[in-house]
Write a protein that holds these residues in place. Structure first.
Motif, PDB file in Angstrom:
ATOM      1  N   LEU A 168      83.765 -28.486  10.335  1.00 42.38           N
ATOM      2  CA  LEU A 168      83.672 -29.765   9.646  1.00 42.38           C
ATOM      3  C   LEU A 168      85.021 -30.043   8.994  1.00 42.38           C
ATOM      4  N   PHE A 169      85.682 -31.112   9.453  1.00 41.56           N
ATOM      5  CA  PHE A 169      86.955 -31.528   8.877  1.00 41.56           C
ATOM      6  C   PHE A 169      86.649 -32.580   7.810  1.00 41.56           C
ATOM      7  N   THR A 170      86.781 -32.190   6.562  1.00 40.47           N
ATOM      8  CA  THR A 170      86.293 -32.987   5.440  1.00 40.47           C
ATOM      9  C   THR A 170      87.293 -34.044   5.000  1.00 40.47           C
ATOM     10  N   GLY A 171      86.834 -34.885   4.096  1.00 38.20           N
ATOM     11  CA  GLY A 171      87.726 -35.796   3.409  1.00 38.20           C
ATOM     12  C   GLY A 171      88.515 -35.051   2.346  1.00 38.20           C
ATOM     13  N   GLY A 172      89.456 -35.745   1.730  1.00 37.01           N
ATOM     14  CA  GLY A 172      90.271 -35.140   0.682  1.00 37.01           C
ATOM     15  C   GLY A 172      91.297 -36.141   0.196  1.00 37.01           C
ATOM     16  N   ARG A 173      91.753 -35.968  -1.028  1.00 41.03           N
ATOM     17  CA  ARG A 173      92.733 -36.910  -1.579  1.00 41.03           C
ATOM     18  C   ARG A 173      94.070 -36.880  -0.839  1.00 41.03           C
ATOM     19  N   PRO A 174      94.621 -35.704  -0.488  1.00 43.64           N
ATOM     20  CA  PRO A 174      95.897 -35.709   0.241  1.00 43.64           C
ATOM     21  C   PRO A 174      95.734 -36.328   1.630  1.00 43.64           C
ATOM     22  N   ASN A 175      96.777 -36.987   2.100  1.00 47.71           N
ATOM     23  CA  ASN A 175      96.789 -37.609   3.418  1.00 47.71           C
ATOM     24  C   ASN A 175      97.578 -36.768   4.407  1.00 47.71           C
ATOM     25  N   VAL A 176      97.354 -37.012   5.694  1.00 47.13           N
ATOM     26  CA  VAL A 176      98.175 -36.374   6.722  1.00 47.13           C
ATOM     27  C   VAL A 176      99.615 -36.857   6.548  1.00 47.13           C
ATOM     28  N   HIS A 177     100.560 -35.936   6.580  1.00 48.51           N
ATOM     29  CA  HIS A 177     101.949 -36.334   6.374  1.00 48.51           C
ATOM     30  C   HIS A 177     102.419 -37.201   7.545  1.00 48.51           C
ATOM     31  N   PRO A 178     103.096 -38.329   7.262  1.00 48.84           N
ATOM     32  CA  PRO A 178     103.507 -39.236   8.344  1.00 48.84           C
ATOM     33  C   PRO A 178     104.473 -38.616   9.348  1.00 48.84           C
ATOM     34  N   GLU A 179     105.161 -37.544   8.977  1.00 47.36           N
ATOM     35  CA  GLU A 179     106.012 -36.870   9.958  1.00 47.36           C
ATOM     36  C   GLU A 179     105.203 -36.339  11.130  1.00 47.36           C
ATOM     37  N   GLU A 180     103.904 -36.078  10.890  1.00 47.50           N
ATOM     38  CA  GLU A 180     103.048 -35.576  11.958  1.00 47.50           C
ATOM     39  C   GLU A 180     102.804 -36.624  13.039  1.00 47.50           C
ATOM     40  N   TYR A 181     103.042 -37.906  12.719  1.00 46.92           N
ATOM     41  CA  TYR A 181     102.929 -38.943  13.748  1.00 46.92           C
ATOM     42  C   TYR A 181     104.205 -39.775  13.856  1.00 46.92           C
ATOM     43  N   GLY A 182     105.339 -39.131  13.526  1.00 50.48           N
ATOM     44  CA  GLY A 182     106.632 -39.712  13.816  1.00 50.48           C
ATOM     45  C   GLY A 182     107.111 -40.804  12.903  1.00 50.48           C
ATOM     46  N   GLU A 183     106.592 -40.847  11.661  1.00 47.23           N
ATOM     47  CA  GLU A 183     107.018 -41.872  10.722  1.00 47.23           C
ATOM     48  C   GLU A 183     107.617 -41.236   9.464  1.00 47.23           C
ATOM     49  N   VAL A 184     108.332 -42.047   8.713  1.00 50.06           N
ATOM     50  CA  VAL A 184     109.017 -41.577   7.513  1.00 50.06           C
ATOM     51  C   VAL A 184     108.099 -41.722   6.295  1.00 50.06           C
ATOM     52  N   GLU A 185     108.102 -40.724   5.441  1.00 49.11           N
ATOM     53  CA  GLU A 185     107.283 -40.753   4.223  1.00 49.11           C
ATOM     54  C   GLU A 185     107.707 -41.882   3.290  1.00 49.11           C
ATOM     55  N   THR A 186     106.720 -42.611   2.754  1.00 51.59           N
ATOM     56  CA  THR A 186     106.957 -43.634   1.738  1.00 51.59           C
ATOM     57  C   THR A 186     105.969 -43.408   0.600  1.00 51.59           C
ATOM     58  N   ARG A 223     100.567 -30.156   3.305  1.00 51.17           N
ATOM     59  CA  ARG A 223     101.194 -29.739   4.558  1.00 51.17           C
ATOM     60  C   ARG A 223     100.557 -28.472   5.127  1.00 51.17           C
ATOM     61  N   ALA A 224     100.019 -27.618   4.256  1.00 51.78           N
ATOM     62  CA  ALA A 224      99.358 -26.414   4.750  1.00 51.78           C
ATOM     63  C   ALA A 224      98.111 -26.781   5.543  1.00 51.78           C
ATOM     64  N   ARG A 225      97.338 -27.751   5.046  1.00 47.61           N
ATOM     65  CA  ARG A 225      96.165 -28.187   5.803  1.00 47.61           C
ATOM     66  C   ARG A 225      96.592 -28.829   7.118  1.00 47.61           C
ATOM     67  N   ASP A 226      97.638 -29.646   7.096  1.00 49.22           N
ATOM     68  CA  ASP A 226      98.149 -30.229   8.339  1.00 49.22           C
ATOM     69  C   ASP A 226      98.416 -29.125   9.369  1.00 49.22           C
TER      70      ASP A 226
END
Length: 258
Positions: A63-81, A89-92
């Protein structure tokens, strides 16, 4: 037969702003135990502690749950804003390769909220950092005030594809759900099928095309009142059936050897 084991992907938190923990919401464990009829096991989502290879051999489903942290945008080729919010990042590092491994193995998983977004990113998709900033979209975020009952209140309808996977699981084409998320799918990943949309066109239900196992993921939070909610219950029941099927097939070679 022992209950199938469902690994609940946990999140990193600080208790009292100083004590680090890996944790998962009790609602997730309740839904897995009472509705899926599986044994919930909280996974410390950090590659320093666990590996994908170990996890797939330890658990029958995930079960991949919800959570306050988001997937880091570098994981889909975008720059963090600033709009992308906080990260884990550990969960990523655990969740994304784990999802890809499960898809190929046919091992069942259910994604919720962040988990829904992880499925899309793991399969090569991208995310909008803030849905409410898009023209014509509603605010899908959790209300900042109120009781848990008020925060998890059902707020909008979702329409599934006629004759699609979710239509079959739910036994209905239109259902009403809660909404507690800020991000959402921009470009769907390869093989990601958008099978349900909110009233404003936001993707809310997906699965992985041609995957040999259960790969459903939803943008809402079905763990809330899962035992009684007519939308949540069939989702967790079907997930439990998939985990039991995997556990039975995994045990078959050892049973034949006795």
């Amino acid at each position: 037969m022992a209950r199938p084991v469902v690994g609940i992907i946990g999140n990193s938190y600080l208790i009292n702003d100083q004590y680090p923990v890996h944790a998962g919401g009790q609602m997730n464990s309740d839904a897995v135990a009472a509705v899926s009829r599986c044994m919930p096991l909280i996974v410390p989502s950090d590659p320093r502690h666990v590996s994908v290879a170990e996890l797939v051999e330890t658990c029958d489903g995930f079960l991949f749950t919800g959570g306050r942290p988001n997937v880091h945008p570098e994981e889909y080729g975008e720059v963090e804003t600033l709009a992308h919010g906080a990260f884990d990042r550990a969960r990523d590092a655990i969740a994304l390769p784990l999802i890809r491994a499960l898809v190929e193995r046919g091992q069942p998983f259910l994604g919720i909220c962040r988990g829904f977004q992880e499925v899309n990113v793991a399969m090569g998709g991208t995310l909008y950092p803030e849905i409410r900033d898009l023209p014509g979209r509603m605010n899908h975020r959790m209300p900042p005030d109120g009781t848990l009952e008020e925060k998890f209140e059902l707020r909008h309808d979702i329409t599934f594809t006629e004759g699609g996977v979710f239509h079959e699981v739910m036994g209905a084409r239109v259902v009403r759900t809660n909404t507690l998320h800020g991000q959402g799918i921009n470009r769907p990943g390869a093989r990601v099928v958008i099978d349900g949309l909110a009233e404003d066109g936001t993707p809310e239900a997906i699965y992985v095309r041609d995957a040999p196992g259960f790969t459903l993921a939803v943008q809402w939070h079905p763990e809330w009142d899962a035992a009684n909610d007519p939308v949540s219950r069939p989702l967790f029941e079907r997930f439990g059936e998939a985990a039991r099927d995997w556990a039975t097939r995994r045990a078959a070679p050892s049973l034949q050897a006795v």
